[in-house]
Write a protein that holds these residues in place. Structure first.
Motif, PDB file in Angstrom:
ATOM      1  N   UNK A 126       0.612  -1.418   0.238  1.00 24.17           N
ATOM      2  CA  UNK A 126      -0.082  -0.211   0.028  1.00 24.17           C
ATOM      3  C   UNK A 126       0.723   1.231  -0.216  1.00 24.17           C
ATOM      4  N   UNK A 127       0.464   2.349  -0.336  1.00 22.15           N
ATOM      5  CA  UNK A 127       0.808   3.388  -0.349  1.00 22.15           C
ATOM      6  C   UNK A 127       0.740   4.045   0.576  1.00 22.15           C
ATOM      7  N   UNK A 128       1.579   4.833   1.200  1.00 22.54           N
ATOM      8  CA  UNK A 128       1.559   5.865   2.495  1.00 22.54           C
ATOM      9  C   UNK A 128       0.392   6.528   2.746  1.00 22.54           C
ATOM     10  N   UNK A 129       0.649   7.626   1.479  1.00 25.34           N
ATOM     11  CA  UNK A 129      -0.510   8.851   1.456  1.00 25.34           C
ATOM     12  C   UNK A 129      -1.069   8.307  -0.324  1.00 25.34           C
ATOM     13  N   UNK A 130      -1.969   8.141   0.345  1.00 28.11           N
ATOM     14  CA  UNK A 130      -3.346   7.908  -1.050  1.00 28.11           C
ATOM     15  C   UNK A 130      -2.671   8.916  -1.839  1.00 28.11           C
ATOM     16  N   UNK A 185       4.633   1.147   0.943  1.00 29.35           N
ATOM     17  CA  UNK A 185       5.290  -0.075   1.704  1.00 29.35           C
ATOM     18  C   UNK A 185       4.628  -2.143   1.647  1.00 29.35           C
ATOM     19  N   UNK A 186       5.304  -2.155   2.091  1.00 27.19           N
ATOM     20  CA  UNK A 186       4.956  -3.778   1.681  1.00 27.19           C
ATOM     21  C   UNK A 186       5.525  -4.891   2.839  1.00 27.19           C
ATOM     22  N   UNK A 187       4.390  -5.544   3.261  1.00 33.65           N
ATOM     23  CA  UNK A 187       4.535  -6.598   4.163  1.00 33.65           C
ATOM     24  C   UNK A 187       4.256  -7.906   3.558  1.00 33.65           C
ATOM     25  N   UNK A 188       5.334  -9.115   4.020  1.00 34.33           N
ATOM     26  CA  UNK A 188       4.967 -10.254   4.088  1.00 34.33           C
ATOM     27  C   UNK A 188       4.560 -11.094   4.852  1.00 34.33           C
ATOM     28  N   UNK A 189       3.326 -11.687   3.845  1.00 37.81           N
ATOM     29  CA  UNK A 189       2.363 -11.749   5.847  1.00 37.81           C
ATOM     30  C   UNK A 189       2.186 -13.361   5.265  1.00 37.81           C
ATOM     31  N   UNK A 190       3.380 -14.226   4.535  1.00 35.38           N
ATOM     32  CA  UNK A 190       3.623 -15.753   4.442  1.00 35.38           C
ATOM     33  C   UNK A 190       4.610 -16.289   5.576  1.00 35.38           C
ATOM     34  N   UNK A 191       4.629 -17.453   5.817  1.00 34.59           N
ATOM     35  CA  UNK A 191       5.259 -17.950   6.695  1.00 34.59           C
ATOM     36  C   UNK A 191       6.514 -17.804   5.911  1.00 34.59           C
ATOM     37  N   UNK A 248      11.244  -0.630  -8.864  1.00 37.98           N
ATOM     38  CA  UNK A 248      10.364  -1.486 -10.360  1.00 37.98           C
ATOM     39  C   UNK A 248      11.113  -2.213 -10.793  1.00 37.98           C
ATOM     40  N   UNK A 249      10.367  -3.366 -11.275  1.00 40.72           N
ATOM     41  CA  UNK A 249      11.812  -3.750 -12.540  1.00 40.72           C
ATOM     42  C   UNK A 249      12.585  -4.350 -11.475  1.00 40.72           C
ATOM     43  N   UNK A 250      13.157  -4.340 -10.112  1.00 43.39           N
ATOM     44  CA  UNK A 250      13.641  -5.505  -9.596  1.00 43.39           C
ATOM     45  C   UNK A 250      13.054  -6.130  -8.246  1.00 43.39           C
ATOM     46  N   UNK A 251      14.009  -6.839  -8.454  1.00 43.48           N
ATOM     47  CA  UNK A 251      13.384  -8.593  -7.699  1.00 43.48           C
ATOM     48  C   UNK A 251      14.159  -7.888  -5.513  1.00 43.48           C
ATOM     49  N   UNK A 252      12.575  -8.396  -4.917  1.00 44.13           N
ATOM     50  CA  UNK A 252      12.358  -7.728  -3.588  1.00 44.13           C
ATOM     51  C   UNK A 252      12.384  -8.739  -2.895  1.00 44.13           C
ATOM     52  N   UNK A 253      13.078  -9.391  -2.285  1.00 38.80           N
ATOM     53  CA  UNK A 253      12.915 -10.852  -1.039  1.00 38.80           C
ATOM     54  C   UNK A 253      12.466 -10.639   0.432  1.00 38.80           C
ATOM     55  N   UNK A 254      11.443 -10.403   0.645  1.00 37.07           N
ATOM     56  CA  UNK A 254      10.665  -9.966   2.115  1.00 37.07           C
ATOM     57  C   UNK A 254      10.964 -11.169   2.917  1.00 37.07           C
ATOM     58  N   UNK A 255      11.520 -11.313   4.696  1.00 38.25           N
ATOM     59  CA  UNK A 255      11.568 -12.762   5.667  1.00 38.25           C
ATOM     60  C   UNK A 255       9.536 -13.053   5.837  1.00 38.25           C
ATOM     61  N   UNK A 256       9.369 -13.949   6.190  1.00 37.01           N
ATOM     62  CA  UNK A 256       8.507 -14.132   6.740  1.00 37.01           C
ATOM     63  C   UNK A 256       7.604 -13.048   7.912  1.00 37.01           C
ATOM     64  N   UNK A 257       6.576 -11.769   8.059  1.00 40.96           N
ATOM     65  CA  UNK A 257       6.314 -10.448   8.801  1.00 40.96           C
ATOM     66  C   UNK A 257       6.851  -9.525   8.519  1.00 40.96           C
ATOM     67  N   UNK A 258       8.181  -9.602   7.589  1.00 39.40           N
ATOM     68  CA  UNK A 258       9.035  -7.932   7.119  1.00 39.40           C
ATOM     69  C   UNK A 258       8.459  -7.366   6.214  1.00 39.40           C
ATOM     70  N   UNK A 259       8.516  -5.769   6.836  1.00 38.58           N
ATOM     71  CA  UNK A 259       7.894  -4.794   6.243  1.00 38.58           C
ATOM     72  C   UNK A 259       8.728  -3.480   5.308  1.00 38.58           C
ATOM     73  N   UNK A 260       9.091  -3.909   4.883  1.00 38.45           N
ATOM     74  CA  UNK A 260       9.701  -3.616   3.385  1.00 38.45           C
ATOM     75  C   UNK A 260       9.530  -1.689   3.111  1.00 38.45           C
ATOM     76  N   UNK A 261      10.188  -0.312   3.674  1.00 41.50           N
ATOM     77  CA  UNK A 261       9.487   1.047   2.540  1.00 41.50           C
ATOM     78  C   UNK A 261      10.219   1.795   1.538  1.00 41.50           C
ATOM     79  N   UNK A 262       9.319   1.216   1.123  1.00 41.88           N
ATOM     80  CA  UNK A 262      10.313   1.841  -0.585  1.00 41.88           C
ATOM     81  C   UNK A 262       9.574   3.037  -0.858  1.00 41.88           C
TER      82      UNK A 262
END
Length: 203
Positions: free
Chosen positions: A85-89, A104-110, A137-151
């Motif tokens: 989701x975007x921080x601001x709409x 921000x993106x959050x990995x909700x998987x285990x 964009x167009x680059x791979x992002x890996x998130x650990x379980x439960x990790x949140x990344x600000x982009x």
């Protein structure tokens, strides 16, 4: 050599030529298929076709006394268990003003998941004037379980948008991102940034 043998030899030679031509054609089509995606992406980035934003290396030097509303949209494809989701709409920068916003993106998987984002701008005519200086964009992002990344995304709207006949009446632009699972990942997949520490990268 008899006439029958001659005709048979000629026919076999013709069949072989046709087979070789078909193999060359198939190989050419396969090569074109692999090249079509990056070439199409490059074409869109250069021309702004289909709402694709422009890639720039420096900020705008001209700022108009005129604002434009920029709305931010976020989507994830099926198979990618992320909250994105975007921080601001929306924001209302001046045309030509360089601004930074964040998603921000959050990995909700285990398990670790890799994703990649694609984007577009609407209305499509505005794509050629929406300049991104920094993007995930167009680059791979890996998130650990439960990790949140600000982009973060750094961009400006080219002042020329206010002069062109087909865009001068545009008052609202929507920047939309969609995250997809990465096709090359091991546990699951997703496409984007690189690692959590790589935050933003240039488009």
């Amino acid at each position: 050599m008899t006439n029958t043998q001659t005709k048979s030899s000629t026919r076999n030679g013709g069949n072989m030529a046709i087979l070789v031509a078909c193999l060359v054609f198939v190989c050419g089509m396969v090569g074109a298929a692999y090249a079509s995606v990056p070439l199409y992406r490059l074409f869109c980035q250069v021309t702004g076709y289909n709402g694709t934003t422009q890639r720039v290396e420096q900020y705008s030097e001209t700022i108009l006394d005129q604002t434009i509303r920029v709305t931010f949209d976020a989507n994830t494809s099926s198979g990618l268990n992320w909250e994105f989701k975007p921080v601001n709409r929306s924001i209302e920068p001046k045309i030509g003003e360089t601004v930074q916003i964040s998603y921000t993106a959050t990995n909700r998987s285990p398990q670790p998941v890799t994703g990649m984002a694609v984007f577009n701008v609407t209305p499509m005519e505005a794509g050629a004037y929406f300049n991104k200086v920094e993007c995930f964009c167009f680059t791979e992002t890996t998130l650990k379980p439960g990790e949140t990344l600000d982009m973060p995304v750094v961009f400006f709207v080219d002042p020329e948008i206010a002069k062109a006949e087909e865009t001068r009446n545009i008052r609202n632009i929507t920047l939309s991102y969609t995250f997809y699972p990465s096709q090359g990942a091991n546990p699951v997949a997703g496409l984007n940034d690189g690692k959590a520490g790589d935050s933003a990268k240039k488009l």
